[in-house]
Design a protein around this motif. Structure first.
Motif, PDB file in Angstrom:
ATOM      1  N   GLY A 120       0.801  -1.285  -0.248  1.00 45.05           N
ATOM      2  CA  GLY A 120       0.031  -0.034   0.139  1.00 45.05           C
ATOM      3  C   GLY A 120       0.805   1.311  -0.015  1.00 45.05           C
ATOM      4  O   GLY A 120       1.976   1.114  -0.017  1.00 45.05           O
ATOM      5  N   PRO A 121       0.230   2.382  -0.159  1.00 45.21           N
ATOM      6  CA  PRO A 121       0.740   3.706  -0.362  1.00 45.21           C
ATOM      7  C   PRO A 121       1.318   4.199   1.021  1.00 45.21           C
ATOM      8  O   PRO A 121       0.538   4.431   1.915  1.00 45.21           O
ATOM      9  CB  PRO A 121       0.036   4.537  -1.296  1.00 45.21           C
ATOM     10  N   LEU A 122       2.613   5.039   0.872  1.00 42.55           N
ATOM     11  CA  LEU A 122       2.887   6.181   1.845  1.00 42.55           C
ATOM     12  C   LEU A 122       2.601   7.398   1.058  1.00 42.55           C
ATOM     13  O   LEU A 122       3.342   7.469   0.059  1.00 42.55           O
ATOM     14  CB  LEU A 122       4.334   5.692   2.277  1.00 42.55           C
ATOM     15  N   MET A 123       1.950   8.315   1.559  1.00 41.33           N
ATOM     16  CA  MET A 123       1.518   9.574   0.750  1.00 41.33           C
ATOM     17  C   MET A 123       1.796  10.660   1.352  1.00 41.33           C
ATOM     18  O   MET A 123       1.879  10.993   2.759  1.00 41.33           O
ATOM     19  CB  MET A 123       0.192   9.525   0.482  1.00 41.33           C
ATOM     20  N   ARG A 124       2.237  11.879   0.679  1.00 39.77           N
ATOM     21  CA  ARG A 124       2.036  13.277   1.374  1.00 39.77           C
ATOM     22  C   ARG A 124       0.962  14.018   0.599  1.00 39.77           C
ATOM     23  O   ARG A 124       1.002  13.826  -0.811  1.00 39.77           O
ATOM     24  CB  ARG A 124       3.316  13.757   1.486  1.00 39.77           C
ATOM     25  N   ARG A 125       0.581  15.131   1.279  1.00 43.06           N
ATOM     26  CA  ARG A 125      -0.379  15.817   0.610  1.00 43.06           C
ATOM     27  C   ARG A 125       0.149  17.138   0.076  1.00 43.06           C
ATOM     28  O   ARG A 125       1.004  17.953   0.769  1.00 43.06           O
ATOM     29  CB  ARG A 125      -1.683  16.562   1.508  1.00 43.06           C
ATOM     30  N   LYS A 126      -0.071  17.570  -1.270  1.00 40.95           N
ATOM     31  CA  LYS A 126       0.776  18.872  -1.750  1.00 40.95           C
ATOM     32  C   LYS A 126      -0.220  19.934  -2.204  1.00 40.95           C
ATOM     33  O   LYS A 126      -1.324  19.364  -2.932  1.00 40.95           O
ATOM     34  CB  LYS A 126       1.578  18.327  -2.658  1.00 40.95           C
TER      35      LYS A 126
END
Length: 347
Positions: free
Chosen positions: A290-296
């Motif tokens: 699954g994903p590791l994400m950041r918000r931009k």
């Protein structure tokens, strides 16, 4: 005997020349249409820098093969249903183990991957993320040992339960495991393709991916992990959620001993591995892939954002059960070129 005039061969030649010209024009139009179709296939969900007005986020940049400006409406990373968190400060005070249920369908690029091991015949589950309508990113250890067609993806899901009669089940056609994958989870990355293209809608859409041109992660930068993995981390008493879970964690640089020494001095991290976590806030078994994400923030806006995948869940020491260690993820930007090449050849 049938006689013909001397003009007939000339007329016949002119007709043949006109016919050849028309055929060449049709062939040229078909080539242009095919090239356009291929370009559209690979630009869905794949972001690159196009101009000074584009986002600094890039994906598939070599030789500018894939060009798509990141502007509204988003071509990737923008869910129709906005993710929400428990408190007003948007900080989750729990982990995926004993974590928080995500807002239904707010992570439309998340897929549920089910694999049967060809040696043991046992089934296991992982996460995966959508890149295009037929290409999906996951961890190599999730699909290693599995063979299509005993491998399938579930899209547009919120619940974990597998309903074999549902229309959102997609048979995996091919598996592309990184050539350098090994038992130490180095190069723990794979791309799988589906038999049929998935249809984009409010519940199914692609994620943006980071590249070497993306801004560098900063220590303690806030990130998000999602998955259907275990919600209780005791090794002998794992339990799994009914619904997709989410948690906010922090980036831990590899220079930090909590990352570099997570498995002791005998286990050196690969350059393509990275760490993220907060003490007691972890991914667990079943979250792999699954994903590791950041918000931009979107360019030229103050309130609109998109999501970028920076890692693929790979290893957890003990799901935070008896330690404060972070988890290990495969870095997406590090494998930028491999992802480019694999998607281009994957069928």
């Amino acid at each position: 005997m049938i006689s013909t005039s001397s003009q007939e061969p000339q007329q016949h030649h002119k007709k043949l020349t006109r016919a050849m010209t028309i055929l060449l024009i049709i062939a040229l139009l078909l080539v242009i249409a095919l090239a356009t179709s291929i370009t559209l296939l690979f630009t869905i969900g794949l972001q690159v820098t196009q101009s000074s007005k584009s986002s600094s986020t890039t994906f598939f940049a070599p030789n500018n093969l894939f060009v798509s400006s990141l502007s509204e409406p988003c071509t990737c990373g923008c869910p129709s249903i906005e993710p929400t968190f428990d408190d007003e400060k948007k900080v989750i005070a729990a982990r995926i183990v004993n974590g928080q249920t995500a807002r239904a369908h707010s992570w439309p690029w998340q897929l549920f991957l089910v694999v049967q091991d060809s040696t043991t015949d046992l089934w296991h589950t992982c996460g995966a993320t959508m890149l295009t309508q037929r290409h999906f990113l996951t961890a190599a250890h999730c699909v290693h040992g599995g063979l299509p067609p005993n491998m399938f993806l579930l899209s547009g899901r919120h619940v974990r339960m597998i309903d074999t009669s549902a229309a959102d089940i997609h048979i995996v056609k091919n598996v592309y495991i990184h050539e350098g994958y090994n038992i130490f989870a180095h190069n723990d990355l794979a791309i799988v393709t589906s038999e049929e293209p998935l249809r984009f809608d409010s519940y199914v859409s692609p994620i943006c991916l980071s590249s070497p041109n993306s801004p560098l992660l900063q220590a303690d930068e806030e990130l998000v992990v999602i998955g259907w993995g275990a919600v209780y981390g005791e090794p002998k008493n794992l339990s799994f959620p009914d619904y997709l879970q989410q948690v906010k964690v922090a980036y831990v640089p590899t220079s930090n001993p909590n990352c570099s020494r997570i498995f002791g001095s005998s286990f050196a991290l690969h350059p393509g591995q990275m760490c993220a976590g907060i003490p007691g806030h972890n991914a667990c078994r079943g979250d792999s892939g699954g994903p590791l994400m950041r918000r931009k923030r979107l360019v030229n806006t103050e309130t609109n954002y998109y999501w970028e995948q920076i890692g693929v869940a790979s290893l957890s020491k003990d799901c935070g059960w008896n330690s404060t260690w972070p988890d290990i993820y495969t870095s997406v930007s590090y494998y930028h070129d491999w992802i480019v090449a694999t998607v281009k050849r994957a069928i």
